[in-house]
Design an enzyme around this catalytic site. Structure first.
Site, short mmCIF file in Angstrom:
data_model
loop_
_atom_site.label_atom_id
_atom_site.label_comp_id
_atom_site.label_asym_id
_atom_site.label_seq_id
_atom_site.Cartn_x
_atom_site.Cartn_y
_atom_site.Cartn_z
N ASP A 346 0.83 -1.19 0.00
CA ASP A 346 0.00 0.00 0.00
C ASP A 346 0.87 1.25 0.00
OD1 ASP A 346 -2.66 1.37 0.53
OD2 ASP A 346 -1.55 1.99 2.31
N GLU A 382 1.69 -0.50 -5.02
CA GLU A 382 0.76 0.58 -5.34
C GLU A 382 1.66 1.80 -5.52
OE1 GLU A 382 -3.31 2.66 -3.70
OE2 GLU A 382 -1.75 2.18 -2.25
#
Length: 707
Positions: A346, A382
């Site tokens: 993330d 990401e």
């Protein structure tokens, strides 16, 4: 109580069958006390042991006789000087950053804050918080893995299914009530059978590290359902555990992995190493802040405040060796002890930051690259954060795959009819060589997706122009505004048959584009079933029917269509190439490995790509132009395929290629007709009518050309 000196490694608590070793890193601490408890909500500890042994900033002790299930926490002494970066407060019981399990998670109380609520954070709160504080749990590390082996599915064969443990299983038919929404449910035979029928090779689980719902959400009657608010990087989240045994969530998670592996399905974890649940200077003191604040977080020039590249209040300082060790130890633990097969990071750009810039050769990535364990699993970034220069799509090192946000945006624009999209459509459709080829990466560096947990579902992408996040109680000000969606003529549910038919066709168009594109496809759980979040594009706090998949209302035709798409992709290497298209003639007869056609059957010219009005094209894939070998060194060949993409609002006639490209063409499917005319045969040069906003796939036996 007998206490031995113990060892500084491994960090955390480790039961060896005779007792437990405790080890805690705290560089700036002046004293550390280990506190033992008999029950999760105990206010008084049954044991309070000052750790007098200290080796290289690690405080440690060994206590014989302790057993798995023992509850514990730490109290750490030192200066309370927020402006100097220190927030020590021995009145606060702290979680062990290396604990494998926690209990008593989520009971908010003012005493969980290191400062006095109602005053600024420079005023220390000296009230004891033991009764309200979450506690760490000693676990039994043993588990019978039997003959479990990682499936090791090659990237080019991978089909990723992004899902939430609870959202996927809470309403799944046939699952016993007592295990719904848990690891046990995800490992249930009925769930695994569904994933196998669909053709999934890897589940990418939204965060399962132990997280905590923010207090402001709990006060509103909401929760941090997604879980991007980590407090324990080694502990499976308690909320997905079906049992009552302290620490039992570790065994249940392992059992789930074992069952998925038995079915050949990999487990990828969405991990959040960029920040923690302790927030900014006004957040709670749960672990890192109280253990050694300046040794874990990126602090501003006035060290009372935190750099925030994540939008959550703080950023872990991956420039510090102890933080890098924490992250690497966590990753290794999940691979070696929990048998997971990869990670999606993330806001990965936040981990790459050296000072304020994003540096793709940051220390974190160097460590990953040389690590013999972590470097061998799937690593997905990401590739953005919210800081300046944080959008880094295409900038991660070799060995990494990336969520391709440019693919998502391009395909959304194409199917809503934006101008001048053909050139970029072709680039994204063929694997985004402009982003990855110059780094010696392959098309599989691109994780292609149309939708993900963050944003509209596929159903809502074609049903709403605007977000409708009122249920989040933030006055509809949260969530993305740039959704590139199109409601097809009405906002939200409608009884208009024409609009509903168009929406159904658009869903099929998106899915067809996703699974025919080069790269690695990622499907958001529920998109294949028509799941809607009622227009909510930021359902992070909705642990209810907005987020849970309603399997009783599932679109069975769309599920079958998706499974058929995946089956075709997995059976034909033409759609999952290992190498880039060369875009040139193959052998002496002049066929290209890929060719692009206008509706009249002539090949696209340079000028055709920039015509803003053009919304349609044909794509030929030559089955003898894969340029790759199988495991035995033999050339891989396939049938040839012709794909027609028509994003125009009217039907268009397409002329098929001449006989040199294929002796005959069989229509496999047409998104404009969900069930009929799937296997119509066509002759070379014959005309195929492409319905408005539709995709057609045709297959021809390979014509082998002689040198």
């Amino acid at each position: 109580m007998t206490i031995y000196p113990g060892h500084p490694y491994p960090l955390g608590s480790y039961w060896d069958g005779k007792g437990v070793n405790f080890a805690l890193y705290a560089h700036n601490a002046e004293g550390v006390e280990l506190c033992l408890f008999d029950a999760p909500k105990d206010a008084g500890q049954t044991g309070q042991i000052a750790l007098t042994e200290r080796t290289h900033d690690v405080w440690h002790a060994y206590i014989p006789g302790l057993q798995p299930g023992q509850l514990y926490g730490y109290r750490v002494s030192g200066p309370y000087d927020p402006s100097g970066g220190h927030r020590f407060n021995p009145a606060k019981l702290l979680l062990d950053p290396y604990a494998r399990a926690f209990c008593n998670i989520g009971d908010w109380d003012d005493t969980l804050f290191g400062y006095t609520i109602g005053q600024d954070d420079t005023v220390r709160d000296d009230r004891d918080n033991a009764a309200a504080a979450p506690k760490s749990v000693v676990i039994d590390h043993r588990f019978d893995w039997g003959n479990d082996r990682p499936p090791k599915v090659a990237y080019f064969n991978t089909i990723i299914y992004e899902t939430h443990v609870k959202g996927f299983t809470q309403c799944f038919p046939g699952i016993p009530e007592e295990i719904r929404g848990t690891y046990a449910a995800l490992g249930h035979p009925d769930v695994i059978a569904y994933l196998k029928r669909l053709g999934i090779t890897a589940v990418e689980l939204m965060p399962v590290h132990q997280s905590i719902s923010e207090r402001h959400l709990v006060d509103k009657g909401l929760t941090n359902y997604w879980g991007y608010n980590t407090i324990g990087f080694f502990a499976p989240a308690l909320r997905f555990y079906s049992g009552q045994e302290l620490g039992g969530q570790v065994r249940e998670f392992r059992t789930m992995v074992k069952q998925l592996h038995k079915a050949g399905i990999e487990v990828i974890l969405d991990v959040v190493y960029n920040h923690t649940a302790e927030g900014n200077q006004l957040g709670p003191t749960l672990a890192f802040k109280g253990i050694d604040n300046s040794e874990y977080y990126r602090l501003a020039e006035d060290k009372r405040f935190y750099f925030d590249y994540t939008g959550t209040g703080n950023t872990l300082n991956a420039r510090l060796p102890n933080v890098l060790m924490l992250i690497m130890d966590s990753l290794r633990f999940w691979v070696t002890d929990m048998h997971v097969d990869g990670f999606r990071f993330d806001l990965a750009s936040a981990l790459a930051r050296e000072l304020h810039d994003v540096n793709r050769l940051g220390a974190f990535f160097n460590l990953i690259y040389q690590d013999p364990v972590i470097s061998q699993v799937k690593l997905i970034a990401e590739p953005w954060d919210i800081g300046e220069g944080g959008y880094q799509v295409g900038q991660f090192p070799p060995g990494w795959a990336e969520w391709n946000g440019k693919y998502r945006d391009c395909m959304r624009d194409y199917w809503r009819g934006a101008d001048s999209m053909l050139g970029e459509f072709a680039e994204r459709f063929t694997g985004s060589s402009d982003l990855y080829k110059n780094d010696n990466r392959n098309p599989t560096a691109s994780i292609n997706f149309i939708t993900a947990h963050d944003g509209f579902t596929l159903n809502d992408q074609v049903s709403y122009n605007d977000r409708h996040n009122e249920a989040n109680q933030e006055d509809n000000n949260d969530g993305h505004q740039d959704n590139r969606s199109w409601n097809c003529g009405a906002e939200g549910p409608t009884e208009d048959a024409g609009i509903n038919n168009l929406r159904a066709r658009q869903r099929r168009n998106f899915l067809a584009t996703l699974f025919l594109s080069q790269g690695v496809p990622m499907l958001l759980a529920g998109d294949e079933a028509g799941h809607s979040q009622q227009g909510n594009n930021n359902a992070y706090c909705q642990d209810n029917n907005i987020s849970w998949l309603d399997w009783e209302k599932a679109d069975q035709d769309l599920i079958r269509f998706t499974a058929q798409l995946i089956k075709i992709r997995r059976e034909h290497h033409a759609f999952s190439r290992k190498m880039w298209f060369k875009g040139r003639h193959v052998r002496a007869k002049g066929l290209s490995d890929i060719a692009w056609f206008k509706p009249d059957g002539t090949e696209m010219t340079e000028g055709d790509w920039n015509e803003g009005y053009a919304k349609s094209l044909g794509v030929f894939l030559y089955g003898d132009g894969l340029h790759t070998m199988d495991e035995k060194g033999q050339p891989i060949v396939d049938d040839s395929f012709y794909m027609i993409f028509n994003a125009h609002f009217e039907p268009i006639d397409f002329r098929l290629p001449p006989e040199t490209h294929g002796p005959s063409w069989k229509k496999l499917w047409d998104t404009s007709v969900p069930s009929a005319e799937r296997k119509v045969n066509y002759r070379p040069g014959e005309t195929v009518k492409a319905g408005d906003r539709s995709v057609i796939l045709l297959q021809a036996p390979l014509v082998r050309l002689k040198d």
